[in-house]
Motif scaffolding. Structure first.
Motif, PDB file in Angstrom:
ATOM      1  N   GLU A  99     -10.561  -7.541   1.508  1.00 41.38           N
ATOM      2  CA  GLU A  99      -9.389  -7.703   2.654  1.00 41.38           C
ATOM      3  C   GLU A  99      -8.444  -8.466   2.254  1.00 41.38           C
ATOM      4  O   GLU A  99      -7.294  -8.399   2.456  1.00 41.38           O
ATOM      5  N   VAL A 100      -8.680  -9.886   1.922  1.00 35.07           N
ATOM      6  CA  VAL A 100      -7.866 -10.960   1.476  1.00 35.07           C
ATOM      7  C   VAL A 100      -6.885 -10.407   0.472  1.00 35.07           C
ATOM      8  O   VAL A 100      -5.749 -10.870   0.429  1.00 35.07           O
ATOM      9  N   CYS A 101      -7.492  -9.651  -0.549  1.00 36.95           N
ATOM     10  CA  CYS A 101      -6.757  -9.327  -1.653  1.00 36.95           C
ATOM     11  C   CYS A 101      -5.837  -8.214  -1.311  1.00 36.95           C
ATOM     12  O   CYS A 101      -4.635  -8.374  -1.626  1.00 36.95           O
ATOM     13  N   ARG A 102      -6.244  -7.476  -0.456  1.00 30.72           N
ATOM     14  CA  ARG A 102      -5.200  -6.344   0.201  1.00 30.72           C
ATOM     15  C   ARG A 102      -4.190  -6.910   0.827  1.00 30.72           C
ATOM     16  O   ARG A 102      -3.140  -6.516   0.850  1.00 30.72           O
ATOM     17  N   THR A 103      -4.560  -7.931   1.901  1.00 30.60           N
ATOM     18  CA  THR A 103      -3.527  -8.616   2.716  1.00 30.60           C
ATOM     19  C   THR A 103      -2.465  -9.353   1.608  1.00 30.60           C
ATOM     20  O   THR A 103      -1.349  -9.327   1.970  1.00 30.60           O
ATOM     21  N   GLY A 157      -5.932  -4.792  -7.766  1.00 31.10           N
ATOM     22  CA  GLY A 157      -7.018  -4.435  -8.653  1.00 31.10           C
ATOM     23  C   GLY A 157      -8.529  -5.019  -8.022  1.00 31.10           C
ATOM     24  O   GLY A 157      -9.424  -4.311  -8.018  1.00 31.10           O
ATOM     25  N   CYS A 158      -8.376  -6.262  -7.594  1.00 29.60           N
ATOM     26  CA  CYS A 158      -9.546  -7.013  -7.098  1.00 29.60           C
ATOM     27  C   CYS A 158      -9.915  -6.214  -5.987  1.00 29.60           C
ATOM     28  O   CYS A 158     -11.128  -6.123  -5.588  1.00 29.60           O
ATOM     29  N   TYR A 159      -9.072  -5.790  -5.105  1.00 24.29           N
ATOM     30  CA  TYR A 159      -9.370  -5.212  -3.799  1.00 24.29           C
ATOM     31  C   TYR A 159     -10.135  -3.951  -4.037  1.00 24.29           C
ATOM     32  O   TYR A 159     -11.404  -3.748  -3.545  1.00 24.29           O
TER      33      TYR A 159
END
Length: 110
Positions: free
Chosen positions: A51-55, A17-19
């Motif tokens: 990107e760090v959220c997706r990762t 959601g944040c991503y």
């Protein structure tokens, strides 16, 4: 197959959601507003946050214990992004998504 706990499932959802929120806000609202919204340092932070959220979500989904390290970093970046978005203003959905994700990731990092 690894088991995904309800807490981890919630964190994955919060990260994704944040991503989505950071990326869409950056690509629409921020680029249209210009000015402080597109200052390189700030814009890079939003991209790093997305990107760090997706990762983080990816690491939890594949079931590696390394997700704890990524989640710890994700929480830190999300908090910084939330603070910047709040300071600039008119970005409350991004602020809320970042803080929610940071809280979830802090729980996963333990």
């Amino acid at each position: 197959m690894h088991h995904i706990s309800p807490d981890m499932k919630q964190c994955i959802d919060d990260c994704l959601g944040c991503y989505s929120e950071c990326l869409s806000m950056a690509m629409s609202h921020c680029l249209e507003m210009g000015g402080e919204h597109t200052e390189p340092k700030y814009f890079r932070l939003m991209m790093a946050c997305a990107e760090v959220c997706r990762t983080s979500a990816h690491f939890m989904l594949i079931g590696t214990e390394h997700h704890k390290h990524i989640c710890r970093e994700c929480a830190e970046i999300c908090r910084q992004c939330a603070d910047d978005c709040e300071r600039i203003g008119d970005m409350q959905p991004c602020v809320d998504a970042c803080r929610k994700c940071a809280d979830s990731c802090e729980r996963m990092a333990r």
